[in-house]
Structures are given as C-alpha cells and as structure tokens.
Scaffold this active site. Structure first.
Site, short mmCIF file in Angstrom:
data_model
loop_
_atom_site.label_atom_id
_atom_site.label_comp_id
_atom_site.label_asym_id
_atom_site.label_seq_id
_atom_site.Cartn_x
_atom_site.Cartn_y
_atom_site.Cartn_z
N ASP A 92 70.60 20.74 32.71
CA ASP A 92 69.33 20.51 33.38
C ASP A 92 69.00 21.82 34.11
OD1 ASP A 92 66.99 19.56 34.41
OD2 ASP A 92 67.82 17.69 35.17
C1 BGC Z 1 64.32 17.82 35.28
C2 BGC Z 1 64.36 17.71 33.78
C3 BGC Z 1 63.35 18.64 33.18
C4 BGC Z 1 63.63 20.05 33.65
C5 BGC Z 1 62.66 21.08 33.12
C6 BGC Z 1 64.42 19.26 35.77
O1 BGC Z 1 64.15 19.34 37.11
O2 BGC Z 1 65.37 17.06 35.85
O3 BGC Z 1 64.12 16.38 33.39
O4 BGC Z 1 63.38 18.53 31.79
O5 BGC Z 1 63.55 20.08 35.06
O6 BGC Z 1 61.43 20.92 33.71
#
Ligand code: BGC
Length: 758
Positions: free
Chosen positions: A228
């Site tokens: 993530d």
């Molecule tokens: C989120 C993800 C997301 C990623 C990119 C993170 O903060 O938890 O779900 O895909 O950011 O935006």
C-alpha cells in the site's frame, strides 16, 4: 511470453533494485536499454481515478464513471452484473491509459464504524470472495489488471499505519483470509496490495507467513505483491518477506538499501531476482493490451444506473411504495438537489456526469407538482428554520420524500466513524416531517449502517440507497415509482445499537494493538450465536412482491466431503409484480469438535420471476461448505456428522430446511502429544483404543494414589473423575511414579508411538 530468466541475467543489480520501487506515484520504473516498458496503476475500486500527472497523489483525476461503491454493489448479490461492471471498468482503464486498477477491496466489515466500509463488500467472507472473483475475472478478461487489497486484516482506519491486529489463526483463515483466497485461486489477480497495519506482530509489508507462505506458496499466487502507498518500513526485510514492488516512488534510498544488502550478503540475490521476475511478468502482460481511445460515457452511466437499482435495499414499506401517482410531492433534503454518491479518500472519482434526485423524480412525475425544501445544512450544524420550512412543505403535499445523506466528511478513508448516527438536525427533521405527513419516505445515502433512532417508526417507508454512484438518482426514482421492483439485500447486518456489535469491546484497540476477541463470530455469526436482536439482518431486503419457497431437495442425503451435493429449491412469485429474489443457503454443523457459528452462508442464487411464475434454483456445495479451519491440524478439515441445509430469504428468515450426513475422507494425524489430557486421549479415535487398557490399570491404581472415588467426593467435595479428565496423562503418571515400571515420559511416548502407527 518473453524469456524472463535471460532478461534478468542482462540486468544490473541497480536496475533490478530500481524495478522493485516505483518511478513515480503511479508507475513502475522502465528500463529503456532492455525495452522494459513502464506500467501505470490507478485507484479504484468503483471507478478509475486516473491522475494526469503521475507524480501527483491527490490531484483532480480525469472524468470517469463513478459506479456505486462496494456496499451497494454487494447488495446486488449479482455476479453477472458485477462482471458487466468489470468489463466497463476495463474499457475505461484502456481509454485512460491505465494498466492496473487498484481494487477491489475485500476486507471484512468487522465493525459498522470502519471508515472504509463503503469500499468493502461484506461481513461475510463467502459473499465477498464470490463477488471479488467475478470482479477480477471480468476486468482481467480484457487485458487490464487489478490489485486485490488490502492484504490482510485492514478492518479499521484508526492508526491504520501502525496498528497491530491480533487475530488467532483459525479466525484469520475462516474470516479474514477466505475472500482473498477465493479471489486469488479462482481469478489470479495480477497484483495483491498489502495492508498498512501489522498482523500478529509484523507489518503486513514484512509478513513472510502472509505474503510468501500463505499467498504465494499455499494459494499459488503468480502475480506481484505491491505495498500500500507508504506501507514499507524496512525495504530489505519486506523483499525477503515477499513484497515485490514498493509504492510510491521514486525512492533512491530504498534502491540503494537493496543494492547494498545484496553486496554485503544480507540479501540473497535470488530473492531479488524472484521479485523482479514477478514484476516483469506483469509489466509485459500489461503491455500486451493496447491503450487509448475513448469509452462510452452513456452506456456506462446506464450500467451504473442498473447496478444502483439492483443494489438499493428497501428496508421498510407500509404499503405506500410504489407511489401511486401523487399530485403533490414534497422533496426534502439537500441530497435531493446535490446527490451524495461516493465516499472520501483514494477511491474518490471525478464523475463524467451526476444525476440529481429532484430532476429524476420530476422526469418520472411530469404531471405532479414537486416542491423542494433543503431540510438540513451542509455538515453537522443545526438550523431550525430549515426544519420549519421542510415541515410546511411536507404538510401541503400528498407525499414527502426525505433525502438524508450522511455529511460527506463522515465516511472516508483515513479515519473511522465515531457512531452510527445521523446528524441531530437530520433526526429532528425526519421526526418533524413524519409528524405532519404520514406518507413520508426516507431515502438514505450512506456507505455503512446507520442507526434509525426514534424516527423510524414514524416513516412509512425507508429506502437504503447507499453511496449509489453517479447514476443513482435515476434508480431511486425508478424504485419509488415502481418502474422497477426493489431486489437488493443487505450484505451486512444493521444492528440496533453500537453496543450490540461483535467488536464493540475490542474496538478500535489501544496501546498499538487491536485484539479480534470476537474470533470467528463477526456479523450475523455473532448476532445468531448470542441471540441478539438486530434492526435488519444480513441478507434482508423487501420487494413489492412476495416469494414462496418450496420443494427443497438435495441430490444425496449421505455424502462424502469429496462428492459435494446439489441443492434444489423452488421459488414462486406469489405477488403481482415481476421481481428478482436472492435465495441464500446457510449450513449448520450439528456437532463439531471446535465451536462453530450457528450458520454460515455457503451459497446463493438470484432468480427473476414474473407474477405466478415458479423456477427451480440450484446451488452446489463442496468440501469447503462443510469444513472449518483447525489450528491443530493447520488446515481445513471436515468431520463426520449431520449438517442442516437452511434456505433463507435472509439470515433470519429461513424458509426451508433439510439435513444431510457427511463422511469425512480425510486421514488426519492424531493431535495427541505429551501434554494431552485424559479427556483428549479418550476422545481421540485412535488414542482411545490404545489408551483404554492402560486407563483401566491406571484407574485401579487411582485408589491408592487419590483414595477411592466415593470417599474423595465426601472428603474433598468433588467429582474425582471430572477432575482427572482435565489433567494431562503425564501429570497423573507423575503422581503415581513410585508404582510405575517405567518413567512417565517413557510410558506416554510409548503410547504415542502406538497412536502414530494407527
Ligand atoms: C490506500 C489504497 C490506495 C493507495 C493509492 C492508499 O492510501 O489505502 O487503497 O490504492 O493509497 O492511492
């Protein structure tokens, strides 16, 4: 497919380390000299959030269709519809130059307060897994990848970057992993995104049991694991654990750390090569799909409308709905003019167009007079004047439609909800309107359960319209006017009170740790077991027609766990509207060695019926329908015994049931060991045979060690046998050591050898 081994052998150490970290917020690192292209990823999950500048994280994205969010999607229980959405998403990805869509999210809704619940499907792993697999298969069938997220146990936002989720092994395998497992085994997502949080002590990004042992080895995941955004703490440790690609980039320090670790022998280069191989495989796969062109805004808007229609859930109806040509309609609530249709955070889509409820209602009731009152202000302020105006508008009308949307800032990524309440103003508004207008319909826009407080009884009807996507307004109008019969069913329980919820005492954790103390009992599994009344049960949803269930049949009453079984049931539309019913199949294990929830969803089917029509539904059950995860054996097991097959219109409305007998074909090793109690020896099928002659002798010696049973009961006031059952065999033998021919250890080990021989 390219010869990746040959290609990797041509890469320098620096190039390999560089490929394992992003080049920007959304792209992989291309290597021109070797013709390795870049790959671009974008959020997800219910639309494409393509930010034009790949170095920007939060800028406005290009217009794309905002489909309903996962709560609404899941309430359709419609895998075919989800497949259509997947294809549409893939078309938009292709048009917007996106190789991989960052979704779906399949985490369980452990508490209704979870900030991202609107992005997740369900409190039930079977349902979430089925929907996710369909979602992934359909997108990937068009040559666009997905990222299954957030792996694993990302069930809250509070301290999500650091929180340690403490989840016992069985709960993890039965509740928090199966949706991922099914999606991986059935649909092979190109990428899996690890969660921010720690799981049982280790960050998910550095969690070898999770990323390598379970995901890659046990489930056979062939794609790449991406972090993530910002979830990596120690790059070398994460690579060793199985985290292939770190995002976002660029991050020269990480690349350097990997290079150094290989040079100084801390990191085996083969580990790096394996990550590189996984990344290259997906990068080249993505490059096979030509990008560009445009997508059909109109047909995708229509599809978003259809999904919203099928996902909205009619919660209450005293007969007012569908509306019967009212002449004067009071439309109350600011979300009637400004639709609330999605949540906050990384899933936020820049819609191509947004339908507004007031306009859609006007279109469907051209002859009626529609009057509007704002009802409540933006945010959580209180404004009595708006209530007074709404009451006057409602009083004059034949019907009042009250549109209630939770303030946009309440449901978002990054933080959890504090309670399940509407705002004070909204509650007061509904009550006041209902007091002057008995024909009041409340239309809710939210992503997770809300408390209905003291206004619910006064409303004639309530429609859960969810975060309904950009086309949801038209769906509301269709349902209220009866153009379409509601068919959505809840994919999560609506509890009566927050205090009743399974995780209440263990939410959101403290001192860096959240204990999943409710174990496998989440959602309806908990309310069933505790017999706690709920507002609306899992699987619930009303219709304008009625359905009757009959003729439940199973293909066999005695089966082995390998054979599986087909279940048939007839469903008849006994009302006067055409409609679609979702039939749910739950399994109840009558007796098991470990405690199990009273029932668990193991199948479902949707059936569309004209008035008077009957159709037979067929649902298949397999090994996993009867199995549970046993931490002793470290695997899913079945046990011989009777299982009830329960067919329901919801988890609390079982219409038909039958019982079948299952025979396990598994040859499981004995779990007896040096610490096993007398009870365990007696209850173990092989152990009891080996142990019973010995136990007889022991009992004879018992009198000399502990006195005879009767005397003991009088002397120390206990049932001596009951006491002994809970003692380890080894412990008792130690009491008798002086009269034993061999040491207690030798005796127990000899018995264990006999058990091992079978
Ligand atoms: C989120 C993800 C997301 C990623 C990119 C993170 O903060 O938890 O779900 O895909 O950011 O935006």
């Amino acid at each position: 497919m390219k010869d990746l081994t040959a290609l990797i052998s041509q890469m320098t150490l620096e190039e390999k380390a560089g490929l394992c970290t992003g080049a920007s917020s959304w792209t992989t690192t291309p290597i021109e000299r070797l013709n390795i292209p870049e790959m671009l990823v974008s959020d997800g999950p219910h639309g494409v959030r393509r930010i034009p500048d790949v170095n920007a994280m939060g800028a406005t994205s290009l217009p794309a269709t905002c489909f309903p969010t996962a709560s609404c999607l899941a309430s359709t229980w419609d895998v075919d519809l989800i497949r259509q959405m997947g294809v549409a998403l893939a078309e938009e990805c292709i048009a917007l130059n996106v190789d991989v869509l960052l979704g779906p999210g399949v985490n369980m809704k452990r508490s209704p307060l979870g900030g991202r619940n609107f992005e997740y499907f369900s409190e039930d792993p079977f349902l979430a897994g089925e929907l996710a697999a369909a979602f992934i298969e359909s997108i990937q069938s068009r040559g666009v990848g997905v990222s299954l997220k957030h792996f694993a146990a990302n069930n809250q936002e509070f301290q999500r970057f650091v929180m340690n989720a403490v989840v016992d092994e069985r709960t993890l395998h039965e509740i928090y992993l199966p949706a991922f497992e099914k999606a991986v085994k059935r649909a092979q997502p190109w990428t899996v995104m690890c969660a921010y949080n720690k799981l049982n002590g280790d960050y998910c990004s550095e969690n070898q049991p999770l990323l390598t042992d379970i995901l890659k080895k046990d489930w056979g995941f062939e794609g790449l694991v991406v972090s993530d955004w910002g979830a990596v703490h120690d790059r070398v440790k994460s690579l060793k654990a199985g985290l292939d690609w770190e995002m976002p980039g660029p991050k020269p320090s990480r690349v350097q750390a990997v290079v150094e670790a290989v040079k100084n022998g801390e990191l085996d280069e083969a580990v790096l090569d394996e990550a590189v191989r996984r990344i290259l495989r997906i990068v080249f796969k993505a490059a096979e799909t030509p990008k560009g062109g445009s997508f059909d805004h109109t047909s995708h808007h229509a599809l978003a409308h259809k999904i919203a229609l099928d996902g909205m859930v009619l919660l209450k109806n005293n007969g007012l709905l569908p509306l019967k040509s009212p002449q004067h309609i009071a439309v109350i609530g600011r979300s009637a003019e400004t639709a609330h249709f999605q949540g906050g955070g990384s899933s936020h889509i820049n819609p191509t167009i947004v339908s507004q409820p007031f306009k859609e209602l006007s279109k469907q009731a051209p002859d009626a007079e529609l009057t509007y009152a704002e009802g409540y202000p933006d945010g959580e302020n209180f404004n009595q004047t708006l209530i007074d105006q709404a009451v006057e508008t409602a009083r004059m009308a034949d019907v009042a439609l009250v549109f209630i949307a939770l303030p946009a800032s309440i449901e978002s990524e990054g933080y959890d909800r504090q309670d399940m309440n509407l705002t004070l103003q909204q509650e007061a508004l509904i009550k006041a309107v209902c007091a002057v207008q008995p024909n009041t319909v409340v239309v809710l826009n939210n992503g997770s359960p809300v408390a209905v407080g003291n206004w619910f009884d006064g409303a004639a009807a309530v429609l859960e319209a969810w975060m309904m996507g950009q086309a949801g307004a038209g769906a509301i109008a269709d349902l209220l006017f009866g153009k379409v019969n509601p068919s959505g069913k809840l994919a999560e329980t609506f509890p009566l009170r927050l205090e009743d919820t399974p995780a209440y005492l263990n939410w959101p954790g403290e001192a860096g740790e959240v204990r999943y103390g409710e174990g496998v009992y989440i959602g309806y599994r908990y309310y069933d077991a505790r017999k706690i009344p709920v507002l609306f049960p899992f699987g619930y949803g009303l219709s304008y027609t009625t359905y009757e269930y009959s003729n439940l049949l199973v293909s066999a009453k005695d089966i082995t766990d390998q054979e599986g079984v087909s279940v048939f049931v007839d469903v008849t539309n006994t009302g006067s509207y055409a409609g679609t019913e979702t039939v749910q199949l739950y399994v109840h294990d009558q007796k098991s060695s470990l405690a199990r929830p009273p029932k668990e969803l193991k199948g479902f089917a949707r059936v569309t019926l004209q008035p008077g029509e009957t159709k037979t539904v067929n649902i298949k059950l397999d090994f996993r329908s009867f199995a549970f995860y046993h931490p002793g054996y470290k695997q899913w097991i079945t046990e011989d015994g009777a299982f009830d097959i329960l067919i329901g219109a919801s988890s609390a409305d079982i219409r038909q049931q039958t019982t079948l007998h299952l025979r396990s074909t598994q040859k499981l090793p004995s779990l007896l060991n040096r610490e096993s109690t007398i009870r365990s020896w007696i209850e173990d099928p092989i152990g009891s045979k080996v142990f019973s002659p010995f136990f007889k002798l022991m009992q004879e010696n018992m009198a000399s060690t502990f006195g005879s049973g009767n005397e003991d009961q009088e002397t120390i006031g206990m049932d001596m046998m009951g006491f002994l059952l809970e003692m380890p065999l080894m412990g008792i033998l130690h009491f008798q050591e002086k009269i034993l021919p061999q040491s207690p250890e030798t005796i127990v080990d000899m018995l264990l050898v006999q058990v091992a021989k079978g």
